[in-house]
Design a protein around this motif. Sequence first.
Motif, PDB file in Angstrom:
ATOM      1  N   ILE A 127      45.741  69.884  20.083  1.00  7.43           N
ATOM      2  CA  ILE A 127      45.323  69.603  18.704  1.00  7.43           C
ATOM      3  C   ILE A 127      45.686  70.765  17.785  1.00  7.43           C
ATOM      4  CG2 ILE A 127      43.320  69.203  17.211  1.00  7.43           C
ATOM      5  CD1 ILE A 127      41.958  67.882  19.661  1.00  7.43           C
ATOM      6  N   LEU A 128      45.433  71.991  18.254  1.00 11.77           N
ATOM      7  CA  LEU A 128      45.628  73.172  17.412  1.00 11.77           C
ATOM      8  C   LEU A 128      47.097  73.502  17.146  1.00 11.77           C
ATOM      9  CD1 LEU A 128      43.055  75.893  18.569  1.00 11.77           C
ATOM     10  CD2 LEU A 128      43.260  74.860  16.303  1.00 11.77           C
ATOM     11  N   GLN A 131      48.792  71.765  14.270  1.00 10.88           N
ATOM     12  CA  GLN A 131      48.151  72.154  13.005  1.00 10.88           C
ATOM     13  C   GLN A 131      48.654  73.506  12.524  1.00 10.88           C
ATOM     14  OE1 GLN A 131      43.978  72.045  13.985  1.00 10.88           O
ATOM     15  NE2 GLN A 131      43.756  69.881  13.493  1.00 10.88           N
ATOM     16  N   LEU A 132      48.892  74.421  13.476  1.00 10.13           N
ATOM     17  CA  LEU A 132      49.299  75.781  13.127  1.00 10.13           C
ATOM     18  C   LEU A 132      50.811  75.987  13.202  1.00 10.13           C
ATOM     19  CD1 LEU A 132      46.467  77.707  15.007  1.00 10.13           C
ATOM     20  CD2 LEU A 132      46.574  77.101  12.613  1.00 10.13           C
ATOM     21  N   ARG A 152      49.591  83.511  13.320  1.00 11.68           N
ATOM     22  CA  ARG A 152      49.253  82.106  13.593  1.00 11.68           C
ATOM     23  C   ARG A 152      48.708  81.947  15.021  1.00 11.68           C
ATOM     24  NH1 ARG A 152      51.476  77.799  10.429  1.00 11.68           N
ATOM     25  NH2 ARG A 152      52.268  78.633   8.462  1.00 11.68           N
ATOM     26  N   LEU A 186      47.088  78.450   5.156  1.00 10.72           N
ATOM     27  CA  LEU A 186      46.583  77.948   6.432  1.00 10.72           C
ATOM     28  C   LEU A 186      45.069  78.128   6.518  1.00 10.72           C
ATOM     29  CD1 LEU A 186      47.555  76.726   9.100  1.00 10.72           C
ATOM     30  CD2 LEU A 186      47.875  79.058   9.954  1.00 10.72           C
ATOM     31  N   GLU A 189      43.432  75.431   4.549  1.00  8.64           N
ATOM     32  CA  GLU A 189      43.450  74.146   5.263  1.00  8.64           C
ATOM     33  C   GLU A 189      42.395  74.120   6.375  1.00  8.64           C
ATOM     34  OE1 GLU A 189      47.466  73.748   6.607  1.00  8.64           O
ATOM     35  OE2 GLU A 189      48.285  73.661   4.569  1.00  8.64           O
ATOM     36  N   ILE A 190      42.290  75.233   7.112  1.00 11.09           N
ATOM     37  CA  ILE A 190      41.295  75.328   8.186  1.00 11.09           C
ATOM     38  C   ILE A 190      39.888  75.218   7.599  1.00 11.09           C
ATOM     39  CG2 ILE A 190      40.281  76.906   9.891  1.00 11.09           C
ATOM     40  CD1 ILE A 190      43.191  78.050  10.200  1.00 11.09           C
ATOM     41  N   ALA A 193      38.964  71.776   6.581  1.00 13.78           N
ATOM     42  CA  ALA A 193      38.607  70.949   7.737  1.00 13.78           C
ATOM     43  C   ALA A 193      37.192  71.237   8.230  1.00 13.78           C
ATOM     44  CB  ALA A 193      39.610  71.169   8.860  1.00 13.78           C
TER      45      ALA A 193
END
Length: 250
Positions: A127-128, A131-132, A152, A186, A189-190, A193
């Motif tokens: 999943i991660l 995203q990164l 990252r 980033l 965005e994190i 979420a």
Amino acid sequence: MLLEINHLEKVYRTRFSKEETRALQDVDFKVEAGEFIAIMGESGSGKTTLLNILATLDKPTRGSVILNQQDITQIKEGKLADFRLHNLGFVFQDFNLLDTLTVQDNIFLPLVLGRQNYKEMESRLAILAPQLGIQNLLQKRPFELSGGQKQRVAIARSLITRPQLVLADEPTAALDYRNSEDLLQLFEEINHAGQTILMVTHSANAASHAKRVLFIKDGRIFHQLYRAGKSNQEFAKEISLNMSALLGGE
């Protein structure tokens, strides 16, 4: 309320004299779940001491730090490492990656220490990584990566434990402007979420990506700003003006 810092004080005393240095004085603020807060102040202002206490690397002289209804200043020394592993994520300016391990193994390290099973590790990384944007880096080693890529990976390592709070210490200090902007976007965005982030920074530009900025001076919270509906550029300008006032003693 996720985090409550209550009347925090930190006094350092020299071993051979009665001289005292007050690093923190009556620091008091609250952090709601899902906030992104930047802490700013000149060198020696107390922001690093505050971060170390929140990270359970140091204990206050007085006051309390309540994370999700638990006073973390009262956790016994033998249980602190386990607490950090399951509740806190860390992002450092110098990345703190191990060149002897692959990127994937660096990210897995906190889960290995927490004795998580391998299938769960793989599931979380699946999943991660997209995203990164690090899917193609997982079998490389840190010395093969750029500064932006290393950060990252460090963020992935901080998030894979699903921490209650991410603590970031000058995360853009070792990066150029473009990589800094990518990293800060980033972070936004994190945070969007749902991840709560507390970041120490000298940079008004970095702080402008946060939702709230706390200014610390002489160990005290001097002022705070809310981003509200401002653009990053507008907020950065307001932060710079407040930093100038802070440094000028106005």
